[in-house]
Design a protein around this motif. Structure first.
Motif, PDB file in Angstrom:
ATOM      1  N   UNK A   1       0.819  -1.213   0.000  1.00 39.76           N
ATOM      2  CA  UNK A   1       0.000   0.000   0.000  1.00 39.76           C
ATOM      3  C   UNK A   1       0.856   1.267   0.000  1.00 39.76           C
ATOM      4  N   UNK A   2       2.112   1.151   0.364  1.00 36.27           N
ATOM      5  CA  UNK A   2       3.031   2.299   0.282  1.00 36.27           C
ATOM      6  C   UNK A   2       4.458   1.790   0.275  1.00 36.27           C
ATOM      7  N   UNK A   3       5.354   2.621  -0.246  1.00 34.29           N
ATOM      8  CA  UNK A   3       6.766   2.262  -0.281  1.00 34.29           C
ATOM      9  C   UNK A   3       7.591   3.442   0.201  1.00 34.29           C
ATOM     10  N   UNK A   4       8.825   3.157   0.624  1.00 37.71           N
ATOM     11  CA  UNK A   4       9.713   4.173   1.173  1.00 37.71           C
ATOM     12  C   UNK A   4      11.116   3.979   0.601  1.00 37.71           C
ATOM     13  N   UNK A   5      11.792   5.074   0.364  1.00 38.60           N
ATOM     14  CA  UNK A   5      13.210   5.066   0.016  1.00 38.60           C
ATOM     15  C   UNK A   5      13.959   5.667   1.205  1.00 38.60           C
ATOM     16  N   UNK A   6      14.765   4.848   1.845  1.00 35.96           N
ATOM     17  CA  UNK A   6      15.459   5.256   3.066  1.00 35.96           C
ATOM     18  C   UNK A   6      16.936   5.459   2.757  1.00 35.96           C
TER      19      UNK A   6
ATOM     20  N   UNK B   1      17.758   2.344   0.772  1.00 36.06           N
ATOM     21  CA  UNK B   1      17.044   1.103   1.020  1.00 36.06           C
ATOM     22  C   UNK B   1      15.584   1.220   0.604  1.00 36.06           C
ATOM     23  N   UNK B   2      15.076   0.127   0.087  1.00 34.61           N
ATOM     24  CA  UNK B   2      13.671   0.057  -0.327  1.00 34.61           C
ATOM     25  C   UNK B   2      12.872  -0.671   0.737  1.00 34.61           C
TER      26      UNK B   2
END
Length: 328
Positions: free
Chosen positions: A12-17, A25-26
């Motif tokens: 439902x959502x993704x992040x790029x850290x 990082x994904x």
């Protein structure tokens, strides 16, 4: 279609850290934002998160956070080994929890992911609400050597085919041979042949001693094979160093773990992660439970293993513990 698992659904959502030394990082979230928070740690090292790992969780009850570790999956740069050690991964988990605002989470890992979960619980125990560990791996010299040299004679014909890729004088150290060649840049056909041979050997051991894989994967090719080269580059980098968890050995670190619900699931016929490792971990964590899964080998999708994972997580969602870890 694998029976007993929750339906496959997109995140439902993704992040790029962005973390140290240029790594990005994904991370993905799935399930419900109001649910119990669970962190999923993939195996390898270097494998990346598979959609299968999310399907053990009821999406109506869990907020599932899946992280591709450094060099793995959709994290960048893929296949990178520089500034990629266990200590870096642990720092990344601390940063991920802070960025997502998670007070505490259930930590779930399989194989190397179970190892990393144990190491993480020792450095941030106040953040761990529970531990569900499938097919735990102890990164000691004997277990690593057993995999690459088949010292236990589990599949001699398959190992002979695997070892034939190395010159005769280097077959006594298959890990070193593979690591030296996979680290070379740029990659090419020779690396792809090595990665495919490693994959075939791993597949021969993943199934239980008498059972086929529950959902055998086709041999990787094209872009998938290039990703496999990167995966094994990272994995060989870690295994050469025993994952930086041998001084002190991982079992000697377990006294620092929080007293939270802790369940180990392991197949008696696992030919990749020695069942003795699960016994050692269980003995060092007095409040833990160890449940044996018959016939599953090292296959996370085996019906018996998948059913045990789902049952444990369903029970935790309702009762805050894993019960006896067995499906009903």
């Amino acid at each position: 279609m694998l029976p007993g698992l929750y339906p496959r659904s997109p995140p439902c959502r993704s992040h790029a850290l962005a973390v140290s030394h240029g790594h990005v990082l994904h991370a993905e979230e799935s399930g419900t934002s109001a649910g119990l928070c669970a962190l999923v740690l993939h195996g390898g090292p270097g494998s990346g998160c598979s959609p299968l790992l999310r399907r053990f969780f009821d999406p109506a009850r869990y907020r599932v956070i899946s992280l591709d570790q450094r060099g793995a999956g959709l994290s960048r740069p893929r296949g990178a080994t520089a500034h990629n050690r266990t200590a870096d991964l642990l720092e990344d988990l601390l940063r991920l929890r802070a960025q997502l605002g998670v007070p505490r989470w259930l930590v779930v890992g399989g194989s190397w992911g179970a190892t990393l979960a144990l190491a993480y619980a020792g450095v941030e125990p106040q953040a761990v609400a529970g531990l569900l560990l499938r097919s735990v791996f102890l990164p000691c010299s004997a277990q690593i050597a057993s995999f690459f040299q088949d010292t236990a004679g589990r599949a001699p014909a398959a190992w002979a085919r695997f070892a034939a890729l190395a010159p005769a004088g280097q077959r006594h150290d298959m890990l070193g041979f593979l690591a030296r060649n996979l680290q070379q840049q740029p990659g090419g056909d020779a690396q792809r042949r090595l990665a495919l041979a490693w994959w075939r050997w791993e597949q021969a051991l993943t199934r239980g001693s008498a059972a086929p894989l529950a959902d055998p994967a086709p041999e990787p090719e094209g872009a998938d094979l290039d990703a496999l080269v990167d995966r094994y580059r990272v994995q060989s980098h870690y295994l050469l160093q025993r994952c930086w968890l041998d001084a002190p050995p991982l079992p000697d670190r377990l006294a620092a773990l929080p007293q939270v619900p802790t369940l180990l699931l392991h197949a008696r016929d696992d030919r990749i992660c020695d069942p003795q490792g699960a016994r050692v971990v269980h003995a060092r964590i007095p409040h833990s439970w160890l449940r044996w899964i018959d016939g599953a080998g090292h296959d996370p999708a085996h019906p018996a293993m998948a059913a045990a994972m789902v049952a444990a997580l369903d029970h935790y969602a309702v009762h805050g513990d894993f019960g006896d870890g067995l499906p009903r």
